[in-house]
Design a protein around this motif. Sequence first.
Motif, PDB file in Angstrom:
ATOM      1  N   ALA A 142       0.908  -1.112  -0.124  1.00  0.00           N
ATOM      2  CA  ALA A 142      -0.110   0.079  -0.128  1.00  0.00           C
ATOM      3  C   ALA A 142       0.723   1.132   0.032  1.00  0.00           C
ATOM      4  CB  ALA A 142      -0.871  -0.173   1.114  1.00  0.00           C
ATOM      5  N   LEU A 143       2.004   1.119   0.934  1.00  0.00           N
ATOM      6  CA  LEU A 143       2.938   2.268   0.834  1.00  0.00           C
ATOM      7  C   LEU A 143       3.611   2.597  -0.474  1.00  0.00           C
ATOM      8  CD1 LEU A 143       4.368   2.009   4.532  1.00  0.00           C
ATOM      9  CD2 LEU A 143       2.810   3.574   3.650  1.00  0.00           C
ATOM     10  N   GLU A 197       1.501   4.267  -3.143  1.00  0.00           N
ATOM     11  CA  GLU A 197       1.379   5.614  -2.843  1.00  0.00           C
ATOM     12  C   GLU A 197       2.606   6.173  -3.632  1.00  0.00           C
ATOM     13  OE1 GLU A 197       1.231   6.784   0.977  1.00  0.00           O
ATOM     14  OE2 GLU A 197      -0.715   5.757   1.458  1.00  0.00           O
ATOM     15  N   ILE A 198       3.894   5.530  -3.375  1.00  0.00           N
ATOM     16  CA  ILE A 198       5.197   6.105  -3.984  1.00  0.00           C
ATOM     17  C   ILE A 198       4.936   6.127  -5.615  1.00  0.00           C
ATOM     18  CG2 ILE A 198       7.652   5.767  -4.385  1.00  0.00           C
ATOM     19  CD1 ILE A 198       7.588   4.854  -1.402  1.00  0.00           C
ATOM     20  N   GLY A 255       2.233   6.123  -7.387  1.00  0.00           N
ATOM     21  CA  GLY A 255       1.350   6.575  -7.988  1.00  0.00           C
ATOM     22  C   GLY A 255       1.340   8.125  -8.241  1.00  0.00           C
ATOM     23  N   GLN A 256       2.773   8.729  -7.884  1.00  0.00           N
ATOM     24  CA  GLN A 256       3.097  10.035  -8.212  1.00  0.00           C
ATOM     25  C   GLN A 256       2.947  10.362  -9.727  1.00  0.00           C
ATOM     26  OE1 GLN A 256       6.648  11.788  -5.877  1.00  0.00           O
ATOM     27  NE2 GLN A 256       7.074   9.665  -5.853  1.00  0.00           N
ATOM     28  N   LYS A 302      10.965   8.933  -6.447  1.00  0.00           N
ATOM     29  CA  LYS A 302      10.316   7.403  -6.393  1.00  0.00           C
ATOM     30  C   LYS A 302      11.547   6.527  -5.862  1.00  0.00           C
ATOM     31  CE  LYS A 302       6.414   7.538  -9.560  1.00  0.00           C
ATOM     32  NZ  LYS A 302       6.203   6.935 -10.769  1.00  0.00           N
TER      33      LYS A 302
END
Length: 254
Positions: A196-197, A200-201, A203-204, A221
């Motif tokens: 999940a973390l 997020e990374i 997904g930039q 990233k």
Amino acid sequence: MTRIGVFGWGVVAPKCPDITQFAARLDSAESWLEPFNGFGPDTFFVGQPAFDFAAYRDWIAARFPPRRYAQLVEKMDDPTLYAVGAFVQALGQNPGLEQDLKALGSAAHVYVGCGIGAIGTYHDATLALYAAQRRWDRFWADPARNPDLARHLAGEPDPAAPTDPAGADPDERDEAEGRWWRYWAGRSPELRRYLALLAEIEGQNVQGEIEAGKLRVMKDKQRRTARLNRDFGAPTAPWDAVSANTSWNTHTTP
């Protein structure tokens, strides 16, 4: 629709680095055979091709950026370099062919016949990925970070779990361990939190000017992913262990 076939020819063979020497040797009675040292040490039955990719350095330098020749040598296995060399020969054998291909652009289709691929490269890349996947699954299946497995081992068995590899036959232990680790890794809440973390990374998005922005996002990233791996103590992820050289050594590379 009319299709026009244009042919060029190039050869890389035992004792023959190019089509010129191949043609000359056809008039010779000397044997082309060499001792075969077995599968693995030798790629070919009849002898290792006489080939030096450096012969194409100037041709490549005249058409591509300065680092391209070194890039090809670093990333490509011998069979693919043979195909590149034969393709360059083919362009030289038929004057005007290179210019026609450039003019046609994506409308031109280049077909290369190849009887063997980069077996050594695929073999090494496959083993590296296999080892990385085993390390990854073993890490997340560790009872210290996997409460489901801890409960299973403490006497609350999961009826769907595979057989514990501890008692497996030595000849079957690798496969049994792989099934065991894969099953329990899939139930690790720590792995779910890690992913999940990581999502997020990854997904930039690039903001503003693309060329400048993409480099900034890529570096950010990489920095954040490295920190994430340090925080979790995670080994190299399987997707980061995939060798890019497999894509550099396809039969259609030329």
